[in-house]
Write a protein that holds these residues in place. Structure first.
Motif, PDB file in Angstrom:
ATOM      1  N   ALA A 163       0.829  -1.208   0.000  1.00 51.24           N
ATOM      2  CA  ALA A 163       0.000   0.000   0.000  1.00 51.24           C
ATOM      3  C   ALA A 163       0.861   1.254   0.000  1.00 51.24           C
ATOM      4  O   ALA A 163       0.590   2.218  -0.746  1.00 51.24           O
ATOM      5  CB  ALA A 163      -0.922  -0.003   1.220  1.00 51.24           C
ATOM      6  N   ALA A 164       1.912   1.263   0.817  1.00 52.57           N
ATOM      7  CA  ALA A 164       2.808   2.420   0.850  1.00 52.57           C
ATOM      8  C   ALA A 164       3.532   2.581  -0.474  1.00 52.57           C
ATOM      9  O   ALA A 164       3.743   3.703  -0.956  1.00 52.57           O
ATOM     10  CB  ALA A 164       3.805   2.270   1.995  1.00 52.57           C
ATOM     11  N   ASP A 165       3.928   1.453  -1.078  1.00 56.08           N
ATOM     12  CA  ASP A 165       4.632   1.514  -2.362  1.00 56.08           C
ATOM     13  C   ASP A 165       3.709   2.060  -3.452  1.00 56.08           C
ATOM     14  O   ASP A 165       4.123   2.892  -4.272  1.00 56.08           O
ATOM     15  CB  ASP A 165       5.133   0.130  -2.743  1.00 56.08           C
ATOM     16  CG  ASP A 165       6.127   0.173  -3.885  1.00 56.08           C
ATOM     17  OD1 ASP A 165       7.147   0.894  -3.763  1.00 56.08           O
ATOM     18  OD2 ASP A 165       5.895  -0.506  -4.904  1.00 56.08           O
ATOM     19  N   ALA A 166       2.460   1.625  -3.461  1.00 52.83           N
ATOM     20  CA  ALA A 166       1.504   2.124  -4.457  1.00 52.83           C
ATOM     21  C   ALA A 166       1.281   3.623  -4.288  1.00 52.83           C
ATOM     22  O   ALA A 166       1.199   4.366  -5.279  1.00 52.83           O
ATOM     23  CB  ALA A 166       0.186   1.366  -4.350  1.00 52.83           C
ATOM     24  N   ALA A 167       1.179   4.078  -3.038  1.00 55.30           N
ATOM     25  CA  ALA A 167       0.993   5.513  -2.797  1.00 55.30           C
ATOM     26  C   ALA A 167       2.211   6.306  -3.241  1.00 55.30           C
ATOM     27  O   ALA A 167       2.084   7.391  -3.832  1.00 55.30           O
ATOM     28  CB  ALA A 167       0.721   5.752  -1.308  1.00 55.30           C
ATOM     29  N   LEU A 168       3.407   5.770  -2.971  1.00 52.26           N
ATOM     30  CA  LEU A 168       4.635   6.438  -3.405  1.00 52.26           C
ATOM     31  C   LEU A 168       4.685   6.554  -4.922  1.00 52.26           C
ATOM     32  O   LEU A 168       4.992   7.625  -5.465  1.00 52.26           O
ATOM     33  CB  LEU A 168       5.851   5.656  -2.897  1.00 52.26           C
ATOM     34  CG  LEU A 168       7.216   6.085  -3.439  1.00 52.26           C
ATOM     35  CD1 LEU A 168       7.548   7.511  -3.016  1.00 52.26           C
ATOM     36  CD2 LEU A 168       8.293   5.107  -2.978  1.00 52.26           C
ATOM     37  N   LYS A 169       4.365   5.480  -5.613  1.00 54.56           N
ATOM     38  CA  LYS A 169       4.423   5.508  -7.074  1.00 54.56           C
ATOM     39  C   LYS A 169       3.359   6.445  -7.649  1.00 54.56           C
ATOM     40  O   LYS A 169       3.589   7.106  -8.677  1.00 54.56           O
ATOM     41  CB  LYS A 169       4.267   4.093  -7.628  1.00 54.56           C
ATOM     42  CG  LYS A 169       5.376   3.151  -7.183  1.00 54.56           C
ATOM     43  CD  LYS A 169       6.752   3.710  -7.505  1.00 54.56           C
ATOM     44  CE  LYS A 169       7.855   2.922  -6.831  1.00 54.56           C
ATOM     45  NZ  LYS A 169       7.887   1.502  -7.164  1.00 54.56           N
ATOM     46  N   ALA A 170       2.213   6.536  -6.995  1.00 50.86           N
ATOM     47  CA  ALA A 170       1.198   7.492  -7.448  1.00 50.86           C
ATOM     48  C   ALA A 170       1.711   8.917  -7.323  1.00 50.86           C
ATOM     49  O   ALA A 170       1.476   9.754  -8.215  1.00 50.86           O
ATOM     50  CB  ALA A 170      -0.090   7.302  -6.652  1.00 50.86           C
ATOM     51  N   ARG A 171       2.436   9.217  -6.239  1.00 51.67           N
ATOM     52  CA  ARG A 171       3.005  10.558  -6.074  1.00 51.67           C
ATOM     53  C   ARG A 171       4.073  10.837  -7.131  1.00 51.67           C
ATOM     54  O   ARG A 171       4.141  11.943  -7.678  1.00 51.67           O
ATOM     55  CB  ARG A 171       3.589  10.716  -4.670  1.00 51.67           C
ATOM     56  CG  ARG A 171       2.554  10.720  -3.565  1.00 51.67           C
ATOM     57  CD  ARG A 171       3.130  11.235  -2.251  1.00 51.67           C
ATOM     58  NE  ARG A 171       4.229  10.413  -1.754  1.00 51.67           N
ATOM     59  CZ  ARG A 171       4.061   9.342  -0.977  1.00 51.67           C
ATOM     60  NH1 ARG A 171       2.834   8.941  -0.638  1.00 51.67           N
ATOM     61  NH2 ARG A 171       5.112   8.661  -0.535  1.00 51.67           N
TER      62      ARG A 171
END
Length: 274
Positions: free
Chosen positions: A8-16
């Motif tokens: 979840a954190a990785d997906a949020a980082l990549k979205a940013r």
């Protein structure tokens, strides 16, 4: 030591990250400033008819489009949908046939040993976890296949620009590595030395000209995603904005001659998959 990745954190980082590169007009930056680097990378990697090629973090296609025009079967992948759309339109204008994919350099959606050549032109260097993206590049390159990379060096102008912006920017995610390290020979050898042979690394420069230091700063503030994001981060503090303006102006003045001409250093890497 193995890093545990929180999906979840990785997906949020990549979205940013994807949103950052959609800020401004990176296709304009690529077109006006570094349009020749892609063709240079394609030539250095000896790409031609019959090659199946992957361009990782392809952006608007600076290297992918020349590779396709050279006769290769090209997949251009990038994390940012807006850049993929821009690249697709540019390829159509150039009469180039490519397969465009939205994809994360650290989790490439391709099979092992699928490509004859894997390239990236000042692209994959911005993926935050270098070991992950390097491992993915190694995985999808066939034995005997070629690697071709162009990355800004830490000591060159763009590497120094990121150093100047760092005190004003948001903190990077834990474990992330600075992008310009892809422009340091020792770092590249650490990333690829166990999977590639014939590592050849050469520092080169590309010349750019702006209308004075403020001309450079204004262009990047308007068009370059990482610079725009940095200014937004300090946007509610006029003193910090002014300090960042002054720091970028000083850097540009230091690297420019009387005509506003600069030399931006990059590292060209080629290698052969073991």
């Amino acid at each position: 030591m193995t890093t545990v990745i929180d999906p979840a954190a990785d997906a949020a980082l990549k979205a940013r990250h994807a949103a950052m590169w959609a800020l401004g007009d990176y296709p304009k930056v690529a077109r006006q400033l570094i349009s020749g680097l892609g063709a240079e990378l394609v030539a250095a990697t000896r790409i031609g008819p019959g090659d199946r090629v992957l361009d990782v973090a392809a952006g608007p296609g600076n290297a992918a489009i020349p590779a396709a025009l050279a006769g290769a079967d090209v997949v251009a992948s990038d994390l940012t949908p807006e850049l993929v759309a821009s690249g697709r339109a540019a390829a159509e204008r150039a009469g180039a046939q490519l397969d465009w994919r939205v994809a994360d350099a650290e989790a490439l959606p391709f099979g092992g040993a699928e490509f004859d050549a894997v390239i990236s032109c000042v692209g994959v260097m911005f993926a935050p976890f270098h070991e992950r993206s390097a491992a993915e590049i190694s995985r999808v390159t066939r034995p005997g296949g070629r690697l071709g990379l162009i990355s800004w060096t830490p000591e060159g102008f763009i590497g120094q620009m990121f150093a100047v912006m760092k005190p004003y920017a948001a903190e990077p995610p834990p474990g992330a590595t600075p992008p310009p390290l892809w422009g340091r020979e020792e770092h590249v050898a650490d990333l690829f030395g166990e999977t590639f042979d014939d590592l050849t690394m050469e520092r080169r420069t590309v010349a750019e000209t702006f209308a004075g230091a403020s001309g450079f700063r204004d262009f990047f503030k308007a068009n370059y995603g990482p610079t725009i994001a940095t200014y937004r981060f300090v946007g509610d503090d006029p003193e910090r904005v002014a300090a960042l303006d002054a720091a970028l102006d000083a850097l540009a003045a230091e690297h420019s001659d009387a005509s506003g001409r600069m030399e931006w250093e990059y590292l060209l890497v080629t290698a052969t998959r073991r």
